[in-house]
Design a protein around this motif. Structure first.
Motif, PDB file in Angstrom:
ATOM      1  N   VAL A  96       0.837  -1.205   0.000  1.00 29.11           N
ATOM      2  CA  VAL A  96       0.000   0.000   0.000  1.00 29.11           C
ATOM      3  C   VAL A  96       0.871   1.253   0.000  1.00 29.11           C
ATOM      4  CG1 VAL A  96      -1.662   1.345   1.341  1.00 29.11           C
ATOM      5  CG2 VAL A  96      -1.989  -1.118   1.076  1.00 29.11           C
ATOM      6  N   ALA A  97       1.881   1.273   0.873  1.00 26.19           N
ATOM      7  CA  ALA A  97       2.787   2.426   0.906  1.00 26.19           C
ATOM      8  C   ALA A  97       3.569   2.541  -0.399  1.00 26.19           C
ATOM      9  CB  ALA A  97       3.754   2.295   2.085  1.00 26.19           C
ATOM     10  N   GLY A  98       3.913   1.374  -0.963  1.00 24.52           N
ATOM     11  CA  GLY A  98       4.675   1.361  -2.213  1.00 24.52           C
ATOM     12  C   GLY A  98       3.861   1.784  -3.414  1.00 24.52           C
ATOM     13  N   MET A  99       2.554   1.839  -3.288  1.00 27.37           N
ATOM     14  CA  MET A  99       1.705   2.358  -4.357  1.00 27.37           C
ATOM     15  C   MET A  99       1.347   3.827  -4.103  1.00 27.37           C
ATOM     16  SD  MET A  99      -0.875  -0.842  -5.191  1.00 27.37           S
ATOM     17  CE  MET A  99      -1.363  -0.172  -6.786  1.00 27.37           C
ATOM     18  N   ALA A 100       1.125   4.167  -2.833  1.00 28.89           N
ATOM     19  CA  ALA A 100       0.668   5.519  -2.489  1.00 28.89           C
ATOM     20  C   ALA A 100       1.758   6.567  -2.682  1.00 28.89           C
ATOM     21  CB  ALA A 100       0.165   5.545  -1.047  1.00 28.89           C
ATOM     22  N   VAL A 101       2.977   6.289  -2.217  1.00 26.91           N
ATOM     23  CA  VAL A 101       4.043   7.293  -2.288  1.00 26.91           C
ATOM     24  C   VAL A 101       4.446   7.609  -3.728  1.00 26.91           C
ATOM     25  CG1 VAL A 101       6.424   7.851  -1.604  1.00 26.91           C
ATOM     26  CG2 VAL A 101       4.876   6.749   0.028  1.00 26.91           C
ATOM     27  N   PRO A 102       4.659   6.604  -4.598  1.00 27.42           N
ATOM     28  CA  PRO A 102       4.955   6.934  -6.003  1.00 27.42           C
ATOM     29  C   PRO A 102       3.841   7.741  -6.666  1.00 27.42           C
ATOM     30  CG  PRO A 102       5.478   4.651  -5.576  1.00 27.42           C
ATOM     31  CD  PRO A 102       4.752   5.156  -4.358  1.00 27.42           C
ATOM     32  N   ALA A 103       2.580   7.404  -6.347  1.00 26.58           N
ATOM     33  CA  ALA A 103       1.457   8.142  -6.923  1.00 26.58           C
ATOM     34  C   ALA A 103       1.478   9.602  -6.458  1.00 26.58           C
ATOM     35  CB  ALA A 103       0.135   7.484  -6.530  1.00 26.58           C
ATOM     36  N   LEU A 104       1.781   9.828  -5.179  1.00 26.01           N
ATOM     37  CA  LEU A 104       1.843  11.193  -4.646  1.00 26.01           C
ATOM     38  C   LEU A 104       2.992  11.977  -5.275  1.00 26.01           C
ATOM     39  CD1 LEU A 104       1.131  10.485  -0.868  1.00 26.01           C
ATOM     40  CD2 LEU A 104      -0.385  11.630  -2.507  1.00 26.01           C
TER      41      LEU A 104
ATOM     42  N   PHE B  66      10.346   1.046   2.281  1.00 28.48           N
ATOM     43  CA  PHE B  66      11.353   0.961   3.336  1.00 28.48           C
ATOM     44  C   PHE B  66      10.885   1.686   4.595  1.00 28.48           C
ATOM     45  CE2 PHE B  66      15.197   2.157   5.647  1.00 28.48           C
ATOM     46  CZ  PHE B  66      15.869   0.937   5.678  1.00 28.48           C
ATOM     47  N   THR B  67      10.256   2.845   4.422  1.00 28.36           N
ATOM     48  CA  THR B  67       9.781   3.603   5.579  1.00 28.36           C
ATOM     49  C   THR B  67       8.730   2.834   6.358  1.00 28.36           C
ATOM     50  OG1 THR B  67      10.209   5.712   4.452  1.00 28.36           O
ATOM     51  CG2 THR B  67       8.715   5.765   6.336  1.00 28.36           C
ATOM     52  N   ILE B  68       7.771   2.243   5.668  1.00 32.68           N
ATOM     53  CA  ILE B  68       6.694   1.528   6.361  1.00 32.68           C
ATOM     54  C   ILE B  68       7.213   0.254   7.016  1.00 32.68           C
ATOM     55  CG2 ILE B  68       5.798  -0.025   4.566  1.00 32.68           C
ATOM     56  CD1 ILE B  68       3.711   2.285   6.829  1.00 32.68           C
ATOM     57  N   VAL B  69       8.189  -0.417   6.383  1.00 36.93           N
ATOM     58  CA  VAL B  69       8.776  -1.607   6.994  1.00 36.93           C
ATOM     59  C   VAL B  69       9.514  -1.226   8.274  1.00 36.93           C
ATOM     60  CG1 VAL B  69      10.526  -3.412   6.734  1.00 36.93           C
ATOM     61  CG2 VAL B  69       8.953  -2.936   4.860  1.00 36.93           C
ATOM     62  N   ALA B  70      10.316  -0.151   8.210  1.00 40.83           N
ATOM     63  CA  ALA B  70      11.056   0.298   9.391  1.00 40.83           C
ATOM     64  C   ALA B  70      10.108   0.681  10.526  1.00 40.83           C
ATOM     65  CB  ALA B  70      11.957   1.478   9.025  1.00 40.83           C
ATOM     66  N   LEU B  71       9.037   1.385  10.194  1.00 42.68           N
ATOM     67  CA  LEU B  71       8.062   1.792  11.212  1.00 42.68           C
ATOM     68  C   LEU B  71       7.342   0.573  11.805  1.00 42.68           C
ATOM     69  CD1 LEU B  71       6.436   4.986   9.633  1.00 42.68           C
ATOM     70  CD2 LEU B  71       7.870   4.874  11.690  1.00 42.68           C
ATOM     71  N   ALA B  72       6.958  -0.362  10.947  1.00 38.62           N
ATOM     72  CA  ALA B  72       6.237  -1.550  11.424  1.00 38.62           C
ATOM     73  C   ALA B  72       7.096  -2.375  12.371  1.00 38.62           C
ATOM     74  CB  ALA B  72       5.793  -2.396  10.231  1.00 38.62           C
ATOM     75  N   VAL B  73       8.370  -2.522  12.042  1.00 38.59           N
ATOM     76  CA  VAL B  73       9.286  -3.281  12.905  1.00 38.59           C
ATOM     77  C   VAL B  73       9.547  -2.518  14.204  1.00 38.59           C
ATOM     78  CG1 VAL B  73      11.639  -4.179  13.113  1.00 38.59           C
ATOM     79  CG2 VAL B  73      10.371  -4.496  10.979  1.00 38.59           C
TER      80      VAL B  73
ATOM     81  N   ILE C  81      17.418  -5.147   3.088  1.00 42.96           N
ATOM     82  CA  ILE C  81      16.006  -4.787   2.938  1.00 42.96           C
ATOM     83  C   ILE C  81      15.881  -3.559   2.040  1.00 42.96           C
ATOM     84  CG2 ILE C  81      13.967  -3.928   4.162  1.00 42.96           C
ATOM     85  CD1 ILE C  81      14.869  -5.644   6.560  1.00 42.96           C
ATOM     86  N   TRP C  82      16.778  -2.587   2.245  1.00 44.60           N
ATOM     87  CA  TRP C  82      16.755  -1.393   1.392  1.00 44.60           C
ATOM     88  C   TRP C  82      16.998  -1.769  -0.066  1.00 44.60           C
ATOM     89  CZ3 TRP C  82      21.389   1.857  -0.101  1.00 44.60           C
ATOM     90  CH2 TRP C  82      20.996   2.963  -0.884  1.00 44.60           C
ATOM     91  N   GLY C  83      17.968  -2.649  -0.301  1.00 46.63           N
ATOM     92  CA  GLY C  83      18.261  -3.071  -1.672  1.00 46.63           C
ATOM     93  C   GLY C  83      17.059  -3.699  -2.350  1.00 46.63           C
ATOM     94  N   VAL C  84      16.312  -4.535  -1.618  1.00 47.19           N
ATOM     95  CA  VAL C  84      15.127  -5.175  -2.183  1.00 47.19           C
ATOM     96  C   VAL C  84      14.035  -4.148  -2.443  1.00 47.19           C
ATOM     97  CG1 VAL C  84      13.231  -6.755  -1.644  1.00 47.19           C
ATOM     98  CG2 VAL C  84      15.584  -7.481  -1.284  1.00 47.19           C
ATOM     99  N   THR C  85      13.887  -3.151  -1.567  1.00 44.89           N
ATOM    100  CA  THR C  85      12.860  -2.124  -1.803  1.00 44.89           C
ATOM    101  C   THR C  85      13.180  -1.301  -3.050  1.00 44.89           C
ATOM    102  OG1 THR C  85      13.910  -0.429  -0.394  1.00 44.89           O
ATOM    103  CG2 THR C  85      12.376  -1.950   0.666  1.00 44.89           C
ATOM    104  N   ILE C  86      14.460  -1.140  -3.364  1.00 41.71           N
ATOM    105  CA  ILE C  86      14.828  -0.445  -4.600  1.00 41.71           C
ATOM    106  C   ILE C  86      14.335  -1.238  -5.810  1.00 41.71           C
ATOM    107  CG2 ILE C  86      16.730   0.403  -6.041  1.00 41.71           C
ATOM    108  CD1 ILE C  86      18.351   0.813  -3.485  1.00 41.71           C
ATOM    109  N   LEU C  87      14.451  -2.570  -5.732  1.00 41.12           N
ATOM    110  CA  LEU C  87      14.021  -3.421  -6.849  1.00 41.12           C
ATOM    111  C   LEU C  87      12.528  -3.324  -7.114  1.00 41.12           C
ATOM    112  CD1 LEU C  87      16.056  -6.729  -6.340  1.00 41.12           C
ATOM    113  CD2 LEU C  87      16.577  -4.781  -7.815  1.00 41.12           C
ATOM    114  N   THR C  88      11.744  -2.950  -6.109  1.00 40.44           N
ATOM    115  CA  THR C  88      10.301  -2.817  -6.331  1.00 40.44           C
ATOM    116  C   THR C  88       9.986  -1.661  -7.281  1.00 40.44           C
ATOM    117  OG1 THR C  88       9.987  -1.382  -4.395  1.00 40.44           O
ATOM    118  CG2 THR C  88       9.790  -3.758  -4.036  1.00 40.44           C
TER     119      THR C  88
END
Length: 409
Positions: free
Chosen positions: A111-119, A314-321, A337-344
């Protein structure tokens, strides 16, 4: 005596082998197809390439799908969405999205990965009302491309991160399908929509009453596609709806859904998606001016994919943890984890698909959108690969592997 020689040889050819096994092969094929489309679109064959996909086969009044391009996007891609639907249903019933503790982090991340790029897209391109319709283009992640990069890295990346990327991409696909159905439906024909609803209800009934053969579902699914096509809802949604009716119950040890997914997934990954990629990725950059290449539309898409995806996830994962809502992927450090979030941020198939819907009839915007998608995806693939390559340790060296992870919070 042979083992010392064999081991260095295996290490030397490992990157080459990785290109042709499971996770990597479909993604690498897409890369090659996209490159081929770009080469052809910028060669003397450019006019033939455009004519092949966009010349009229018959008048639109005869039948709506009157170009090869439309048959690919509205017809052939139904198989891709059908496979996506099968995968989503399996994951929701018996996979990584089947329980609350398993799906909490992927859903939040997607959800965060869709909302932030759209914003980000709207912040950059929102000043032009014509461009606002493209807000969903940078919100999509391409599973094949992203998993392909991880496949090239081999076993360097913890399996928990592979699973995390896959589940986030699956939830991302669900979101993209909903976006297409809700926001990119131009008009509704009530009669055809009612017919489609009735056909879908029939397929649900076939599931409930235990139809054991696959072919009746196929025949009714074709009728569903035809009805959805004329209803105004995008025809590929029929693929997802049909997939959700395929039985998950076990028969002879395997469910009809598992058999269908196993049989159709290779056709989708190695035929349907590459054909779609070749038909849609070609853009003539030689005829574009510098102003067009760096116009608000491609810049907004590229920025949304490359920065928006990693920032949101990455932000939402860090906050959730940090808040104890979810656990960090097992044996993974924050750099990985950051590297994988870049791949998204690799958004090829679904992003190209949405751009065709968002700017239907405006070829200039579609071409500019392709530039942004390709630029954002290439940056995400390269930077994501480099980060993971530099921050992961090969598990063959087990002591170094464990020490590196224990030393990183």
């Amino acid at each position: 005596m042979l083992e010392p020689i064999r081991s260095p040889l295996r290490r030397a050819i490992a990157p080459v082998r990785a290109l042709f096994v499971s996770d990597a092969s479909a993604g690498v094929l897409l890369i090659l197809v996209a490159a081929a489309a770009l080469v052809v679109a910028n060669s003397p064959l450019a006019e033939d390439y455009d004519a092949l996909f966009n010349d009229y086969l018959w008048p639109k009044e005869t039948f709506y799908l009157n170009t090869l391009h439309l048959w690919i996007n509205d017809g052939l891609m139904v198989l891709f969405f059908f496979v996506v639907g099968l995968e989503v249903k399996r994951e929701l019933i018996a996979g990584q999205l089947s329980s609350a503790d398993k799906r909490t982090l992927p859903i939040m991340a997607a959800v965060a990965g869709m909302a932030v790029p759209a914003l980000i897209y709207v912040a950059i391109a929102g000043g032009d009302t014509q461009l606002v319709r493209g807000w969903a283009i940078p919100a999509a992640t391409d599973i094949a491309f992203a998993m392909g990069v991880l496949g090239i890295l081999g076993s360097r990346v913890p399996s928990s991160l592979r699973l995390f990327l896959l589940t986030v991409a699956i939830v991302d696909d669900i979101g993209a399908v909903l976006v297409i159905a809700v926001f990119y439906t131009a008009h509704l024909d009530v009669m055809w929509l009612a017919i489609a609803t009735g056909i879908f209800a029939l397929m649900v009934g076939m599931n409930r009453f235990g139809v054991k053969q696959f072919w009746p579902f196929v025949l009714v699914a074709i009728a569903l596609w035809f009805a959805v096509l004329f209803s105004g809802v995008h025809a590929t949604i029929a693929g997802v709806l049909a997939a959700l009716t395929i039985p998950m119950r076990k028969g002879d040890g395997h469910s009809m859904l598992e058999k269908a997914e196993h049989g159709l997934a290779p056709w989708s990954a190695y035929l349907v998606v590459p054909i779609f990629g070749f038909a849609n990725a070609g853009v003539n950059v030689l005829d574009m001016t510098t102003e067009q290449l760096f116009a608000p539309l491609p810049f907004a898409i590229a920025t949304g994919l490359f920065l928006g995806k990693q920032l949101g996830i990455f932000t939402i994962v860090a906050l959730a943890v940090k808040l104890g809502i979810a656990k960090k992927p097992d044996r993974a450090n924050w750099m990985e984890i950051w590297g994988v979030t870049i791949l998204t941020g690799i958004g090829f198939t679904m992003s190209l698909f949405i751009s065709e819907l968002a700017f239907a009839g405006n070829r200039l915007f579609v071409e500019e959108a392709k530039i942004g998608i390709l630029l954002g995806s290439i940056l995400s693939a390269i930077i994501g690969y480099v980060v993971l390559r530099l921050t992961t340790t090969h598990p063959e060296d087990s002591e170094k592997y464990d020490e590196a992870r224990q030393a990183t919070p």
